[in-house]
Scaffold this active site. Structure first.
Site, PDB file in Angstrom:
ATOM      1  N   ASN A   7      -8.559  -3.720  -4.448  1.00  0.00           N
ATOM      2  CA  ASN A   7      -8.795  -3.430  -3.029  1.00  0.00           C
ATOM      3  C   ASN A   7      -7.722  -2.505  -2.472  1.00  0.00           C
ATOM      4  O   ASN A   7      -8.014  -1.624  -1.645  1.00  0.00           O
ATOM      5  CB  ASN A   7      -8.838  -4.726  -2.220  1.00  0.00           C
ATOM      6  CG  ASN A   7      -7.610  -5.602  -2.434  1.00  0.00           C
ATOM      7  OD1 ASN A   7      -7.289  -5.971  -3.565  1.00  0.00           O
ATOM      8  ND2 ASN A   7      -6.926  -5.951  -1.365  1.00  0.00           N
ATOM      9  N   SER A  48      -3.543 -10.381  -3.115  1.00  0.00           N
ATOM     10  CA  SER A  48      -3.482  -8.949  -2.855  1.00  0.00           C
ATOM     11  C   SER A  48      -3.651  -8.634  -1.371  1.00  0.00           C
ATOM     12  O   SER A  48      -3.680  -7.469  -0.980  1.00  0.00           O
ATOM     13  CB  SER A  48      -4.560  -8.209  -3.656  1.00  0.00           C
ATOM     14  OG  SER A  48      -5.855  -8.508  -3.162  1.00  0.00           O
ATOM     15  N   ALA A  49      -3.766  -9.667  -0.557  1.00  0.00           N
ATOM     16  CA  ALA A  49      -3.907  -9.480   0.892  1.00  0.00           C
ATOM     17  C   ALA A  49      -2.565  -9.754   1.552  1.00  0.00           C
ATOM     18  O   ALA A  49      -2.163 -10.900   1.733  1.00  0.00           O
ATOM     19  CB  ALA A  49      -4.978 -10.418   1.453  1.00  0.00           C
ATOM     20  N   GLY A  50      -1.864  -8.697   1.896  1.00  0.00           N
ATOM     21  CA  GLY A  50      -0.563  -8.828   2.531  1.00  0.00           C
ATOM     22  C   GLY A  50      -0.690  -9.129   4.010  1.00  0.00           C
ATOM     23  O   GLY A  50      -1.794  -9.299   4.543  1.00  0.00           O
ATOM     24  N   PRO A  51       0.429  -9.190   4.712  1.00  0.00           N
ATOM     25  CA  PRO A  51       0.400  -9.521   6.142  1.00  0.00           C
ATOM     26  C   PRO A  51      -0.401  -8.520   6.972  1.00  0.00           C
ATOM     27  O   PRO A  51      -1.051  -8.896   7.951  1.00  0.00           O
ATOM     28  CB  PRO A  51       1.888  -9.524   6.544  1.00  0.00           C
ATOM     29  CG  PRO A  51       2.601  -8.797   5.451  1.00  0.00           C
ATOM     30  CD  PRO A  51       1.810  -9.030   4.218  1.00  0.00           C
ATOM     31  N   CYS A  86     -10.641  -1.105   2.637  1.00  0.00           N
ATOM     32  CA  CYS A  86     -10.846  -1.194   1.194  1.00  0.00           C
ATOM     33  C   CYS A  86     -12.303  -1.518   0.887  1.00  0.00           C
ATOM     34  O   CYS A  86     -12.910  -0.938  -0.026  1.00  0.00           O
ATOM     35  CB  CYS A  86      -9.914  -2.230   0.577  1.00  0.00           C
ATOM     36  SG  CYS A  86     -10.119  -3.923   1.192  1.00  0.00           S
ATOM     37  N   ILE A 146       0.830  -1.201   0.000  1.00  0.00           N
ATOM     38  CA  ILE A 146       0.000   0.000   0.000  1.00  0.00           C
ATOM     39  C   ILE A 146       0.867   1.254   0.000  1.00  0.00           C
ATOM     40  O   ILE A 146       0.650   2.182  -0.790  1.00  0.00           O
ATOM     41  CB  ILE A 146      -0.962  -0.003   1.208  1.00  0.00           C
ATOM     42  CG1 ILE A 146      -2.008  -1.110   1.039  1.00  0.00           C
ATOM     43  CG2 ILE A 146      -1.651   1.341   1.367  1.00  0.00           C
ATOM     44  CD1 ILE A 146      -2.981  -1.233   2.196  1.00  0.00           C
ATOM     45  N   ARG A 157      -4.125  -9.384   6.490  1.00  0.00           N
ATOM     46  CA  ARG A 157      -4.467 -10.636   7.162  1.00  0.00           C
ATOM     47  C   ARG A 157      -4.468 -10.480   8.688  1.00  0.00           C
ATOM     48  O   ARG A 157      -5.256 -11.124   9.383  1.00  0.00           O
ATOM     49  CB  ARG A 157      -3.477 -11.727   6.738  1.00  0.00           C
ATOM     50  CG  ARG A 157      -3.579 -12.076   5.267  1.00  0.00           C
ATOM     51  CD  ARG A 157      -2.499 -13.037   4.811  1.00  0.00           C
ATOM     52  NE  ARG A 157      -2.539 -13.259   3.376  1.00  0.00           N
ATOM     53  CZ  ARG A 157      -3.278 -14.177   2.771  1.00  0.00           C
ATOM     54  NH1 ARG A 157      -4.035 -14.974   3.497  1.00  0.00           N
ATOM     55  NH2 ARG A 157      -3.270 -14.295   1.460  1.00  0.00           N
TER      56      ARG A 157
END
Length: 313
Positions: free
Chosen positions: A290, A162-165, A131, A16, A168
């Site tokens: 997102n 597309s969902a990084g740490p 998002c 991001i 999550r």
């Protein structure tokens, strides 16, 4: 770059933060990136910033405050985590830096640019919700400005790639923050948010579904028109934001009554809006809509703050 541009810092050198840096450098006429801040000296974001001539630190917010150019920083974007944001905000507020929060920490007011920015132009901390919130709350608001929304439910489906740490680690905060913003910004009486991480290959772009339950005498054409106008407004800063199909309506009668939170078994009109968000591909793949809608919304807010400051608002 004009001498009147506002210097900003980006805290968080992940996906991001890096996408936001590139957006500002490519597109903004009112902002300049004064610093990129991370905690991993080997991160791609810090490396890219260095190659682009941006001042960097791998010592977090404390490192930012110690940088020679910190005195020129007027706005800081926090793209880290909800837990870290509270500490970052406290330190930055002590130096009079405006903070735009891209985590679900929700210390400041929830802001959706096309809905309520004007109400919070002077807020020292602005929360960009999530998002899913940026994608769906404009639609809830579009319906609520035509007819009272008794209940709204949003389902945000994003590619797991597309969902990084950070995403999550903040799933619980995502659902709680988005649900609250559906009420406070969207205008619904009751609301719920659901996020789905889709592992499909090849990755699918962000898809969002918005369900609104309104009275059965609501004007369907007025609702459709309001939603379409809102889509156009969001597209001004997120061109890949679009309807997948026409707004759908279903009459809920005595024969098929539904158990609506806050209402019990009720009749009315169910409004269904199906969206997709394609990213601009500045740093991330186009399926990561997102992340793109978050950075685009945050950039829009910062630019409006800069313009308001230049006008002495």
């Amino acid at each position: 770059m004009s001498q009147d541009t506002v210097s900003v810092a980006i805290i968080g050198s992940g996906n991001i933060g890096t996408d936001l840096m590139i957006k500002i450098m490519r597109n903004s006429k009112t902002l300049k990136v004064g610093a990129m801040v991370g905690i991993d000296p080997k991160s791609d974001g810090l490396a890219r910033a260095q190659r682009l001539g941006v001042a960097t630190t791998a010592d977090g917010v404390d490192g930012l405050i110690d940088m020679p150019g910190f005195k020129d920083i007027k706005i800081a974007f926090d793209a880290t985590s909800a837990g870290a944001h509270a500490v970052h905000n406290q330190k930055l507020q002590a130096h009079g830096v405006r903070v735009i929060d891209l985590t679900p920490a929700a210390i400041g007011p929830y802001v959706i640019p096309v809905v309520n920015f004007e109400q919070h132009t002077a807020a020292p901390n602005i929360n960009m919700v999530t998002c899913g919130g940026q994608a769906t709350i404009p639609i809830v608001h579009a319906v609520s400005r035509v007819s009272p929304v008794h209940y709204a439910e949003i389902v945000a489906s994003i590619s797991s790639k597309s969902a990084g740490p950070g995403t999550r680690a903040n799933i619980d905060e995502f659902t709680e923050t988005t649900s609250k913003a559906i009420l406070e910004v969207g205008g619904a009486a009751e609301g719920r948010a659901i996020i789905i991480l889709n592992p499909a290959e090849p990755p699918l772009i962000m898809r969002d579904t918005v369900y609104c339950f309104v009275s059965d005498d609501a004007d369907e054409k007025a609702i459709s028109d309001s939603v379409e106008k809102m889509i156009q407004s969001v597209q001004e800063y997120v061109p890949g934001y679009r309807l997948k199909q026409q707004v759908q309506f279903e009459k809920i009668t005595e024969e098929n009554k539904q158990n609506i939170p806050g209402l019990g078994w009720a009749t009315g009109l169910k409004v269904s809006v199906f969206l997709e968000v394609e990213g601009a591909g500045h740093y991330l793949p186009s399926y990561a809509g997102n992340l793109d809608i978050m950075t685009s919304a945050a950039l829009t807010v910062a630019e409006r703050i800069a313009v308001a400051g230049a006008k002495g608002v």
